[in-house]
Structure formats: C-alpha cells, structure tokens
Design an enzyme around this catalytic site. Structure first.
Site, PDB file in Angstrom:
ATOM      1  N   ALA A 729     -36.308 -39.306  -0.349  1.00  0.00           N
ATOM      2  CA  ALA A 729     -37.110 -40.440   0.121  1.00  0.00           C
ATOM      3  C   ALA A 729     -37.545 -41.357  -1.021  1.00  0.00           C
ATOM      4  CB  ALA A 729     -38.336 -39.948   0.902  1.00  0.00           C
ATOM      5  N   SER A 730     -36.795 -41.369  -2.123  1.00  0.00           N
ATOM      6  CA  SER A 730     -37.135 -42.204  -3.289  1.00  0.00           C
ATOM      7  C   SER A 730     -38.596 -42.029  -3.686  1.00  0.00           C
ATOM      8  CB  SER A 730     -36.838 -43.678  -2.997  1.00  0.00           C
ATOM      9  OG  SER A 730     -35.473 -43.884  -2.788  1.00  0.00           O
ATOM     10  N   GLY A 909     -34.013 -45.108  -5.889  1.00  0.00           N
ATOM     11  CA  GLY A 909     -32.709 -44.511  -5.612  1.00  0.00           C
ATOM     12  C   GLY A 909     -32.044 -44.920  -4.318  1.00  0.00           C
ATOM     13  N   GLU A 910     -32.829 -45.165  -3.270  1.00  0.00           N
ATOM     14  CA  GLU A 910     -32.231 -45.388  -1.963  1.00  0.00           C
ATOM     15  C   GLU A 910     -32.167 -46.852  -1.550  1.00  0.00           C
ATOM     16  OE1 GLU A 910     -33.130 -41.439   0.506  1.00  0.00           O
ATOM     17  OE2 GLU A 910     -34.791 -42.098  -0.749  1.00  0.00           O
ATOM     18  N   MET A 911     -32.914 -47.688  -2.232  1.00  0.00           N
ATOM     19  CA  MET A 911     -32.846 -49.121  -1.921  1.00  0.00           C
ATOM     20  C   MET A 911     -31.427 -49.683  -2.004  1.00  0.00           C
ATOM     21  SD  MET A 911     -32.486 -52.140  -3.775  1.00  0.00           S
ATOM     22  CE  MET A 911     -33.347 -52.132  -5.324  1.00  0.00           C
TER      23      MET A 911
END
Length: 951
Positions: A729-730, A909-911
């Site tokens: 979940a960053s 990380g997830e963007m």
C-alpha cells in the site's frame, strides 16, 4: 569403438574438464547432462550466478565463456569445451575494487532487488570488452538479443550505467569512492546517495533464499508441495500417499490429517470480520482434504519431505488422488451467472449470483441513472482488466527450523512477516507467539508475498519430520501456483453537460478474486474509493461485487486495485471527452476536483466523502501541458498511413497507507560507540528499505551528526523487531517513516542536556537513562483546527469513510505507434508528472517510477495470465523485455509537502502503475481510432476494435 556402458556405469559416469574459472585453474567433474549453472552453483558454490527461469528466458544466470555471454541454465556441462575460460560475477570485482560497470550500476540506481544484477553485469561487461563506445541503442539491442530481463527498473538506468561505465573505460570519467560520496554535514534525506546493499548485489555477494539453501547445514531436508497438474475444480475422494512414503530417501509425507493431528484447523486467516462479506474468512484450506474440493490449479494435496529434491519429486509422482472433475469457473463472466456452479457450496451469494460473496456500495448526491441518461453527452460501456502476473525472476522458496528458543522459524520471501505469523498460526496449530518469521533477501515480490504461499507447508513439514526443511518450486510451478492481479469487469456510465462538465457517474463492477478471500475487501473498495476520484461531480453510485472463481487467487500486486479502477474510469473519461468534442487533456483539466484545504464541498472530496490532504493536480497539469503539446506535434509529424502515432493521457491517485486505522512501530537503540540501531519490519522487496530507514533516521537525528554508516539496521524478523506492518500500500515511507521519527525524537529528548547539547552513551548509562526507545504511529487525517483523527474504513452501504491520510498523484502521458499492417502497438515515449511529497532519495524514487511505468506498459500491451498449462513462462505471459520498453522516459517531480508525512513525504511505489496503461491505450485510440476495452491491447484486439469502428 567405446564399449557400451552398463546402467551402473552410466549412473557413475562423469565428465572431467580442465578450466580456468575467474583466473584460477581448476579441474571440475560433473554429470554430462547437468547444466553449467548447476556445476557453478551447487558444486562450486558460486552463488552469484542466479537460478531464475531455468529455460533461457531471463539472463540472471549469465556468465562469460571464452569471451561470449552464455546462459548457464541452458548450457550443458558436456558442451563446455575443455580448457575453457569462464568468468562469473565473483571474478569481475569486489566491494573494495569494483569494475567500472559494477560501480556505474550502483551510482546510476540500476540496482533494486538485485536478482538480475549479476546477469546484467556479465552481459554488459561482455559488450564493453568488445565495444567501449556503444550507443544507447546498441546497448539495448545487445541486452535484447541476450534475453536480459528486469522486472524492477524499467531498464533505463541499466543502460545509463553501461554508458557511464563505457566513458570510464575510455578514460573520460573516473570512479568516485562510494564511501566518500557522503560528506560530513550533508543531508542523506533529499539526496541521491546509493543504497547500502547495492555494492553487495553488484558483486554477487548478496545471498537470496536459494543461495542460502546451498549454505545451510547438512541436516536440512527438501520439502516438495505436491499438487495435481491441470485440475482447477474437483471433488477429492481419496489421497493415497502410501507408495510415496516407501520411496527412496523419503522422511515423511504430510497431508491434511497431520494438520488435524497437530490440532490445526487447516485454514488460512482471510477476510475475517468484514460486515459485508458472506464468508467468515476461514475458507482457504491449507491442504486439500478428502471429501472436500480442489478449487484452483496448484492446491497442495501433500508435502513430501526427503533427503534430496530429486527423491522428493520422484516420491510425489507416486501419490494417487481419486477425484471427480467438476465444472470450472475460469472468469468472472462465468462466475456471476445465476446458474453457475458454486465454488463454495456452503457460502451464500448476493443478488442472484451464487458466487458473489461480498458487496460494496458507494453513493454521492442523487441516484445518477436518469441524470446520465438525459445528459447532453454520455457514455455507457463495459471494460475488462486482465489477470496480470507478477513475473518475479526468483521462484518462491524458503526454509524452516526451530530456533534457539524453540520457536518454529520460517525464513521466506515474506513482505508481511507479522501478518503471516498470524495468518497461519491457527491453521497449523501453533500459537503466533511460537512462530518466528524472517524475511530472506528476495528477488522481488511486487506484492504477491503479502499472501502466505509456502509458509504453512514449510511449517507442517518441519513439525512432522522434526527436521529442518528447505522448499523451492521451479519457475513453471511458481507461475502456475502463485497469486496474480485480480481481473475486474466494469460497467460504467457517465454524463456531461453541454460545456463538458461532469454531471454524474455510475458503475457496477465485479472483482474476480479466485477462490480465497484474503484482502479482497480492500481490493474491491478501491474501485469505489478511486472512481473518477480526480474529478468534481455531484452525483455518483457505484456497486461492487467480489466473486469466487476457480482461477488464480489474488494477492496484492503493485497499485492493488487502482489499475482496474482507472482502466474503467479513465478510459470512460477519454471516451466522454471525445463525445463532448473536447481535447482529452483539456476535458480532464476542466473537471478536476474543486479542492481547497479541509473543504466540506462534496465537489472537492473523494468518493469516500473526505478531502485529500493536498491536491497538486492543477499544478501538475500545467507542468504536463508543454510535454503533451510537444508530443502531439511530434505524433502528427511521424504519422504515416503505414504507422500511425497518437498521444494519450490519464490521471491517477493512490493511497499511501493501509485502509483505515493503519499503524506501525519502530525501535531505536543508542550503542556504546555512539552509533544507533534501528529495528522495524520495513520489508524490502527491492524498493529500498535500507535507504528508506537510513534517510529517515539520519534526518531525524541530525543534531547527533551521524554518518549514514553509523545507522545500523535490524529489519524484518518478528523476534527482534516490532510490527511495522506489511511492505504494501505504498505505506512504508509514511507509516514506518513516522514511527522511526517518533523513536528518534524520544531518543533525542532523552539525550538532550539542559544546555541543548547531547549526552553520550556513557553519560546516559551513568545517569540511569534508557538507551532504547519505541516509536509508534497511526494513520490520521488532519482537521482545520490542527487536530487529527485516526483513519477509518468505508461504510458498506454508502462508502463514506476516511480510509487514507496520505495520497500520491500522477499525470501520465504516452505517445504510441500502431503498425497498421500488424496492428502491433508500441509505446514510443512516456512522461510521468508525479507528486509523492518530499523525496527521501531520488535514486530510489526514480527507480520505483521507471519500474512502475515499465510494468504499466506491459499491463497495457502484453501481459496476461490465462490457461495455466500455457501461461507458465515469461514469453507466453508477455514479459516486457528491454525492446518492449521505450528508452524515452521522463520523470517530472512535483514535491508538495504532506502535512503529516515524515519530513513532508508520502509513498511512491504504487503511483507509477496506477494509470500508465490507460494513457497508452488512450494513445492507441488517438493514433488509429481503435478503442480497446479489454487489456492487454494485443494486435488481435486492436484489429477487432478497428473492425468494430468501421461497422
């Protein structure tokens, strides 16, 4: 003529070769048909050369043989010429004496998880040995023809490193000593200081799980998890392991009966205590039971424990399972039918769908149905996102033993060490406090290891055998058995007024989560939480279902849930822009949230009914516009009837904490020499936990004037570090970062003297002041009056909640070409304008963003996971190799400080994987008019979309 050998002679037949390995003359014997990789790793213990795909598709096993790059996994020992010269990574350089390419890989940020690093260095060195002045395209061609694969970096930094190394070898640049890159008084925070572990990864000294295996004590046995090949749905009548138990080298065979004998429930903790779920969350069987069902390919019927892998696999082949085949539900279309066979007979369904076990509702304003129907402009369509495979280069592996305190210890690829401890405890019949989970150095995860995979099987094998055990599945089995991204089917309607202003949006979506529930509620929520989230509108209704199927179960995959959400709503947004006759970039910009800090205006709030802590998208769109206009101009210039070019845009937002009341802990201890030790479970799957911890702690401890090497780390061991939560979940930079800051502040407060100077360790001890401090934080939202509120989950009937205190933002721009003869699309240029708050380390953040873009290109154009019998290797799954990823990647950082983030940071990380695929497919439409609604946009789908357009 040589006399024909007997069977006994053949079994004892070896080939001896005189070789020079890393400059050392050696006489080596090996079985003729084993691979060079096996000889190097298992006989000579040169573990810098990695075992990945084992079929020549990834290059992690590269060595230089007589001046040529070879893939050691497909090079037979008998084919290695006598008197050959072999160079492995161990012979290239050392941490104290790095080769130019090793140094360049470190300083260019070309190393993330590091599993592919030795292979790239060997391949790159062979190129530089031949050509010290290559062009970037020559480097890319070289890596392409040698089948080099990297899942982390996006390749750009690796090419950067080769170019820099070439300049060094030509005498145009010099190697700077790594230790001298940090100058006393410098800030580590906000720098591009290389991550500490990169030097060991670059020299082949960083041992991963399968490297550990070759260095474990000889008492370790091999445990093989046996599953029926090709069976997705069947009733199991009997599991007969009697012949396997008699096989050579077998210690024992574990079945579900042994789980019950140990007072385990044989269940994994899943979606428990979810108000909208119709399952109690305990449906995931650890091992297949007689009288029950197999519900997906790869469910384990037995674990064979033997002295060697060969003996374990031979014994497993003798297991007999009597079963009755049942109809298989392989996708959400089948599973949601009213007459579909039930995956779980005992679990009810929602709204006439027997396999729909969860339902989530989000509402805003009025019911938008009639508003959309009567709007001057509206769209109504369906979109489907794929079952994207993680495609890590290191297969699932790990080992189990009892530690010095008698704790059942699991050393695995876990990126959720405390979660896994808790998830398996009841199932295996061991209290969580008696289970210890340690994260091995791992060759990436991208989220799949938030799920327990081998942990329960390792534990049960240890319990029954009483011996320490190691387990590794091969890459084919790994691809077939491990979880994947959940596909999503979305029916979306949206309407706009005559000026192109959004009036209302509506959605029904179905998430295919396979046969297990774990983490599914958070995933399903994402399609509501981020439904048209960047935009202002008054009316919304969204209803989502989670559905059982017999395909792969889902675990987290980078940007968990948002690629599905944005595939639907950002494609719909693009379609609506064209309906309105407005440029897609302009249409998005004019519909952005009407945000101001702490706004109560629903048009400035997310679908969950709260306003984000910051909203930098207006500024980001302004920064993106010049790139967009220039890319459109270039596309127009390049387009021909044979190859058409187009530019697409998407906007995406993602969270940087787990849903609801997320929390994290981190401890710190002052050591006698004045250095400190930071202890937490910021698990590292390549994203840079070491530098994340060091950068944060160094900034928090600035008054102590520490060097980075004075901050020691003890990470991801449940017996030695507190629970910081999963690396998902960053959340780590935000949540673990704030916990680190809290612990550092407590230590500083204790060390501070009345005159403002700081006590030494000896002074602390002499005054009886503790030198150990615990840090803690919770995810919170900030109110206008300065107070904070702990985040809360979404209401099941309205979607209202405050699930996230931290967010990341992206504007994605893609220029794509489409070959009008083959209908193949290629992303030619990509620009990411991103805001992740204040940046801790630019090398780390840039690496994360380049890598996320590359995975987004794969998601858009090639990656999928359909039939397990075929989609079990990198080529068929659509792995994006270097020539599939453009070298023209641009990052634009907008660093809006987050009010509650550590030193203004959010996650990252997830963007970069939330929205790039949509920009790419929107660019396909801009290029040739093909509106693809199911990803990946393979040539057949582009052609079909063009044919549909002509109708």
């Amino acid at each position: 003529m040589a006399k024909e050998m007997s069977a006994a002679q053949l079994s004892a037949s070896y080939v001896v070769k005189n070789l020079t390995i890393n400059g050392v003359p050696r006489r080596v014997i090996g079985k003729p048909d084993v691979t060079l990789l096996t000889v190097l790793r298992e006989q000579l213990k040169m573990t810098g050369t990695k075992r990945g795909c084992n079929c020549g598709q990834c290059g992690v096993c590269n060595v230089i043989l007589n001046g040529k790059v070879v893939r050691a996994c497909i090079t037979r020992w008998k084919s290695v010429p006598e008197f050959s010269q072999i160079t492995t990574i161990e012979g290239v350089g050392t941490p104290e004496n790095l080769h130019a390419l090793q140094w360049a890989m470190i300083v260019c940020g070309a190393i993330q998880c590091g599993f592919c690093t030795p292979g790239f260095i060997m391949c790159g060195k062979a190129l530089l040995d031949e050509n010290k002045n290559p062009t970037r395209e020559e480097v890319r061609d070289w890596f392409g023809k040698n089948w080099m694969a990297c899942r982390c970096t996006g390749y750009k930094q690796i090419v950067d490193a080769v170019m820099k190394a070439a300049a060094i070898l030509r005498g145009e640049e010099k190697i700077e000593e790594l230790a001298k890159m940090y100058k006393p008084g410098d800030s580590v925070w906000g720098s591009s200081l290389p991550r500490p572990n990169a030097v060991y990864k670059a020299t082949g000294l960083w041992d991963f799980g399968d490297d550990d295996r070759l260095k474990l004590p000889e008492e370790f046995l091999f445990a093989y998890p046996y599953a029926l090949e090709g069976v997705r749905h069947a009733k199991v009548n009997k599991i007969d392991v009697s012949e396997a138990e008699k096989s050579e080298g077998v210690n024992c065979v574990v079945t579900y009966k042994d789980v019950f004998a140990n007072r385990g429930t044989n269940r994994i903790y899943g979606q428990v205590n979810c108000a909208s779920a119709l399952t109690d969350g305990w449906e995931h069987r650890i091992m297949v039971e007689e009288g029950d069902k197999i519900r997906q390919w790869g469910e384990v019927c037995a674990v064979v424990v033997a002295d060697t892998e060969t003996h374990a696999r031979e014994a497993a082949a003798k297991i007999k399972v009597d079963y009755e085949q049942l109809p298989e539900l392989i996708d959400v279309y089948m599973a949601k039918k009213p007459d579909a066979v039930k995956v779980y007979d005992e679990i009810d369904g929602y709204d006439g769908m027997p396999n729909a076990w969860n339902k989530r509702v989000f509402k805003k304003g009025e019911d938008p149905h009639d508003i959309i129907t009567n709007a001057p402009y509206h769209i109504d369509d369906e979109f489907y996102s794929s079952r994207q495979p993680h495609m890590v280069l290191e297969a699932d592996c790990g080992y189990a033993y009892y530690d010095e305190d008698g704790k059942l210890t699991l050393a695995t690829k876990s990126i959720a060490v405390y979660r896994h401890q808790f998830q398996i405890a009841r199932g295996i019949g061991v209290a969580p406090s008696r289970i210890r989970v340690i994260q091995n150095n791992l060759g990436a995860s991208f989220g799949y290891k938030t799920a327990p995979t081998n942990e329960p099987f390792l534990a049960l094998a240890l319990i029954k055998s009483g011996r320490p055990v190691y387990m590794r599945v091969n890459m084919k089995e790994h691809n077939q058995r491990t979880p994947k991204r959940s596909p999503s089917l979305m029916h979306i309607r949206a309407g706009a007024d005559k000026n192109g202003k959004l009036l209302g949006v509506e959605q029904t979506w179905w998430i295919d989560h396979g046969p297990y529930s774990e983490s599914a509620n958070d995933l399903t929520n994402k399609s509501g939480q981020f439904f048209f989230a960047p935009y202002a509108y008054d009316n919304m209704k969204a209803v989502g279902y989670t559905v059982w199927t017999n395909h792969r179960w889902s675990a987290a995959f980078r940007a968990y849930g948002s690629p599905q959400a944005y595939w639907g709503c950002e494609t719909a947004m693009d379609m609506l822009a064209y309906e309105c006759g407005i440029d897609p970039f302009d249409f998005r910009e004019q519909n952005l949230l009407e945000w101001e800090p702490f706004t109560e205006n629903p048009r400035g709030q997310f679908p969950s009914g709260y306003a984000p802590e910051v909203f930098p998208l207006p500024e980001m769109m302004k920064k993106a516009r010049p790139y967009y206009e220039e890319m459109k101009k270039k596309a127009k210039e390049l387009s021909t009837p044979e190859k058409k070019y187009g530019v697409g845009v998407s906007v995406s937002i993602y969270n940087s904490n787990d849903d609801g009341a997320d929390e994290a802990a981190s401890n710190i201890e002052l050591l006698p020499d004045g250095s400190v030790r930071v202890m937490n479970t910021w698990e590292d799957h390549g994203q840079g936990a070491d530098m994340g911890c060091i950068g944060t702690a160094h900034e928090a401890l600035k008054p102590l004037h520490l060097r980075p090497d004075q901050i020691h780390l003890l990470l991801s061991d449940t017996s030695k570090a507190p629970n910081s939560g999963a690396a998902a979940a960053s959340r780590s930079q935000v949540m673990v970062g704030n916990a680190i800051v809290d612990s550092c502040n407590k230590l500083l407060d204790a060390m501070r003297k009345p005159d403002g100077t700081y006590r030494t360790y000896d002074e602390m001890v002499a005054e009886g002041i503790p030198t150990f401090y615990e840090g803690y934080t919770q995810a919170k939202v900030l109110h206008k009056d300065g107070t904070t509120e702990v985040c809360s989950g979404n209401d099941k009937d309205t979607g209202i909640g405050k699930p996230f205190g931290f967010h990341m933002f992206a504007v994605n721009l893609a220029m794509v070409s489409v070959d009008m003869k083959t209908f193949k699309a290629h992303c030619e240029k990509f620009v990411l304008v991103g805001d992740v708050g204040k940046i801790n380390n630019y090398l780390i953040v840039d690496g994360q963003q380049y890598g996320g873009i590359a995975q987004g290109i794969g998601l858009a154009l090639t990656e999928d996971f359909l039939d397990e019998s075929k989609y079990n290797n990198f080529v068929t799954m659509g792995f994006p190799y270097i020539k599939d990823i453009t070298d023209d990647l641009t990052l634009v950082h907008v660093e809006t400080p987050r009010p509650l983030g550590p030193f203004g940071a959010s996650g990252t990380g997830e963007m970069p994987l939330s929205g790039p695929h949509v920009a790419i497919c929107n660019a396909i439409y801009a290029a040739c008019g093909a509106r693809v609604k199911t990803i990946p946009a393979i040539p057949a789908r582009i052609k079909a979309a063009l044919d549909e357009m002509k109708k």
